[in-house]
Each structure stands twice: as structure tokens, then as C-alpha cells.
Enzyme design. Structure first.
Site, short mmCIF file in Angstrom:
data_model
loop_
_atom_site.label_atom_id
_atom_site.label_comp_id
_atom_site.label_asym_id
_atom_site.label_seq_id
_atom_site.Cartn_x
_atom_site.Cartn_y
_atom_site.Cartn_z
N GLU A 165 29.67 33.89 66.11
CA GLU A 165 29.44 32.70 66.49
C GLU A 165 30.24 32.33 67.81
OE1 GLU A 165 26.35 31.30 66.30
OE2 GLU A 165 25.91 32.77 64.72
N TYR A 179 19.49 35.09 76.87
CA TYR A 179 19.31 35.16 75.47
C TYR A 179 17.63 35.98 75.26
CZ TYR A 179 20.09 34.84 70.52
OH TYR A 179 20.18 35.15 69.04
N HIS A 266 17.83 40.22 67.66
CA HIS A 266 18.64 40.81 66.34
C HIS A 266 18.08 42.12 65.81
CE1 HIS A 266 19.27 36.25 66.56
NE2 HIS A 266 20.21 36.40 65.91
#
Lengths: 346, 88
Positions: A165, A179, A266
Site C-alpha cells: 500500500e 491505474y 491485479h
């Protein structure tokens, strides 16, 4: 003479970056190159400017932990500040200790002064919402959930999750990688890479001894899985009736095109994750010393918000050549690491 | 309406999917659902590791979909999604 000749081939901004981010020997060489180059051009002002950047201002670690008390209001109630003793709340203490370890890693290994390299306060909120099964960086602070107790345990437990993080913060301040899609997957991979290195650094593990798992122990014992991701073997971290199977690819041939998860950020991060694992284990020793330095220098170069895997791979190749020499074993290892996942560097 | 709810993203990216009939929802949850379906997607989050929620109308010929970033949703929407996943 050699140093001056090198200046004619390597852009000064590369040496400037190494002068700031390299190890002590690399800094000395880079500074001497810049000095020689600037003197030739009569750029005394440029040298003065660089000198002020090289003057290391000791960073001050400032951690603040808040308790969101299972609500949505952030940051919540202040429960532990820098220098305060442990509380009775394990999540508070884990967030405090974990953020401290991540800060120390970036400070000692890369001489980085907090997330923004300007001494930013590290703020964390724990107990966010009820049974919240996530942790995230919201651009200002970290937020940790307690997990639902069925699939996930608490998200403060693993140092690599905290490192992951906080690295999102570093990436945001350095390159602002968008992103979504491939740039988003690269953003995710960089967080996994430095999250894993932080864990290895804390455990003083070599690349060969490390487990290369992200979030080992985050699942409850009810779940058939060892972690949320494996950098060593993407796609093998879990296979469970309730949550499904890890679908990370390890090669560009298996790149997943999807609208889910911001375009599979991811999922496809498995590809650059594997490339980093390849490099670190090929070089041996501690991953933060060489492989990590190459990745960090590339990240803190002008990567650009829409960088692809290929662009980043080429930057790491260039950085390896600059730091360790053209056709050095380190540069050849970078080439092999990317080639193994289907990305060629030029 | 036959609806499919999906959640992706989050640091672990564990997918959740629930198919349900809107007529089976309590009235306040149905009101929230209808409000969300009237909204435009807010799926692009600037926050890494944010959850992404998606609603798809299965019996709509166009299979209308709306996406929402978790951190941008109001409390009643989150309560609806929690309700749906707890019923799973």
C-alpha cells in the site's frame, strides 16, 4: 577521461537520478560525471542546484494511527502517534510497526524521505467499516479492514501488505502510473515487488530463501491457498471452492484482456512480478541490493503515467547498463528476466 | 428485474458474484438499487486497490451495466451490496 567520455553517451538526468538514488559508490561516480560534464559546459548554476538536492536532509519518521471504529468516517480517532507506546489493540500496533518498517526500508536502502520523498506523515486508519476485507491507499493515507473472518484475517498482519500500500503512494508521487490496463498492472506489480522486498529486508532473507508470496497468512484456514499472489509462480497462490482459482499469468502469451478489476490490474501484474523474481534469483544475494535498486531507479525515472510493460522493461535494461555497465552480468540478467516472460528489450 | 451483482478489485481481487431478483428485495434496498441503476457509472477510481462494484440487468436486451468504485459510494449503496453478499 573515462568519466568524461561516458557523459557524452548517457543523458545527464540519468546521472542526476543515480546521484540521488544510487549507493554510495554509484553516487560518487555519478556526481563526478556531472561535475566534469557541467564544468565543460560552464554550468555552475546547475551544479549548485544539484548540490542542494544531494545534501541529505535527515528524514523524520512521523506515524499516526487512527481508529475508524468500524465506521466510514476517515481518519477516525487518533489512537497512537510517533513515539507513543503500544496500545492493547493489535491492529493499531501492527499498523504502527509495519509502517515504521516500510519507512525505514525506503530510508536506509534508497535514502528516500517518506512516501513523497519530502517527509510526508504516514497516516493509517484501522478497523475501517465492518468486516471490511481490503486495504488501500486513498492518496492521503492507508486504510485497513479487519477482514470478514471467513475468507480473510486482518489486513494489518502482513508487512508486505503494508509495503504494497505504501508503495502505491511512492508510485503516485513518482510516476503517477494510470491505474488501468497495462500501466495499472505495472503499478500493482511495483507494489508487490517492493512489498515483497520490504518483507525480505525485515527478515534479512536472500532472494533464494524468500517465499515470494504476497499476503501469506492473509487467508483464514478455511481457504485452500497460501497467499493472494505468488511472484515465483503466478497463478498458483490459491485454488479454492469458495473463492476460485488464482488467475495470474506468468507470460505475455497468457495476458488477460478483461474489463474487470480496472482492466485486470491485479491479474496481469503476474507478468512483471515474475520478471522481477527471475532477476533477483538469477543475481542472488539480497534482492534490494541490485534487482531492487534497478527497479527503484526505473520507477523514480520519468516513467510516465501510461507506461507499458515494454517501456518499463527497457528502462530497467537502460538503468542496469548505467549502474553496472553495458553488457554487465546485471544487464544481461535483466534481459533474460524479461525475455522469460515474453518481453524483449532493446 | 433479474440482476447480476459483481465485485472485483481490492488488493486480493477475489471476485464475488450474486444473481438475484429485484422483487425479492426489501423496499428500502429496492429503492437504493433503482437509484443506482439510474446513475452513470463511477467505476474509475483514483485509489489503488479500491473495490469495483458492477450491476448488470440480465433481462434487459442491452444488458445494461453500471460500475461504481467502492470509495465513491454512499452508505446506502454499500449496505445494499453487503446485504446481497451476505445472502449468498
Amino acid at each position: 577521461m573515462w568519466l568524461i567520455m561516458r557523459c557524452t553517451f548517457i543523458p545527464p538526468q540519468i546521472f542526476e537520478r543515480i546521484a540521488v538514488a544510487g549507493n554510495q559508490q554509484q553516487k560518487r561516480i555519478a556526481f563526478r560525471n556531472l561535475l566534469a560534464s557541467a564544468e565543460l559546459r560552464g554550468e555552475r548554476r546547475a551544479l549548485l542546484s544539484l548540490g542542494s538536492r544531494l545534501a541529505v536532509v535527515p528524514g523524520v519518521k512521523r506515524r499516526t494511527i487512527y481508529d475508524a471504529m468500524n465506521g466510514m468516517t476517515l481518519p477516525g480517532t487518533l489512537v497512537r502517534g510517533e513515539g507513543d507506546g503500544p496500545t492493547r489493540d493489535i491492529c493499531v500496533n501492527e499498523a504502527y510497526d509495519g509502517t515504521g518498517k516500510v519507512y525505514d526500508f525506503f530510508s536506509k536502502v534508497f535514502e528516500r524521505n517518506s512516501i513523497d520523498n519530502k517527509g510526508m506523515r504516514l497516516e493509517s486508519s484501522v478497523h475501517y467499516r465492518n468486516k471490511f476485507s481490503n486495504a488501500f491507499w486513498n492518496g492521503q493515507q492507508m486504510i485497513f479492514g479487519d477482514g470478514d473472518g471467513e475468507i480473510f484475517t486482518r489486513f494489518t498482519k502482513q508487512i508486505d501488505i503494508i509495503g504494497h500500500e505504501l508503495t502505491h503512494g511512492v508510485t503516485e508521487f513518482e510516476s503517477g502510473l494510470r491505474y488501468s490496463g497495462q500501466s495499472g498492472a505495472l503499478n500493482e506489480s511495483l507494489s508487490d515487488v517492493f512489498g515483497s522486498i520490504v518483507k525480505q529486508y525485515a527478515k534479512k532473507q536472500t532472494a533464494k530463501k524468500a517465499d515470494w508470496l504476497i499476503g501469506a497468512g492473509l487467508f483464514t484456514k478455511k481457504i485452500h491457498g497460501v497467499a493472494i499472489r505468488s511472484m515465483k509462480a503466478p497463478g498458483t497462490a490459491y485454488d479454492d471452492e469458495l473463492i476460485g482459482k488464482d488467475e495470474q499469468p506468468a507470460h505475455m502469451d497468457d495476458y488477460v484482456k478483461t474489463a474487470d478489476d480496472n482492466g485486470g490490474v491485479h491479474i496481469n501484474s503476474g507478468i512483471p512480478n515474475k520478471a522481477f523474481y527471475n532477476l533477483a534469483t538469477a543475481l542472488g544475494g539480497y534482492s534490494w541490493e541490485t534487482a531492487g535498486r534497478i527497479w527503484y531507479t526505473a520507477l523514480t525515472e520519468k516513467l510516465g503515467a501510461s507506461a507499458t510493460f515494454s517501456k518499463f522493461a527497457n528502462m530497467t535494461f537502460e538503468v542496469a547498463g548505467t549502474l553496472y555497465g553495458a553488457r554487465s552480468k546485471e544487464q544481461k540478467a535483466v534481459n533474460s528476466a524479461w525475455s522469460d516472460v515474453g518481453i524483449s528489450v532493446e | 428485474m433479474k440482476i447480476r451483482y459483481r465485485r472485483t478489485g481490492g488488493i486480493a481481487n477475489i471476485k464475488t458474484q450474486v444473481d438475484f431478483d429485484s422483487e425479492a428485495l426489501p423496499s428500502e434496498k429496492l429503492a437504493t438499487l433503482e437509484k443506482l441503476l439510474r446513475l452513470k457509472s463511477m467505476g474509475k477510481s483514483s485509489h489503488p486497490d479500491d473495490f469495483i462494484h458492477e450491476l448488470e440487468i440480465l433481462d434487459d436486451p442491452k444488458h445494461q451495466k453500471v460500475r461504481f468504485a467502492d470509495s465513491r459510494l454512499p452508505h446506502d449503496a454499500l449496505a445494499l451490496f453487503d446485504f446481497l453478499t451476505q445472502k449468498r
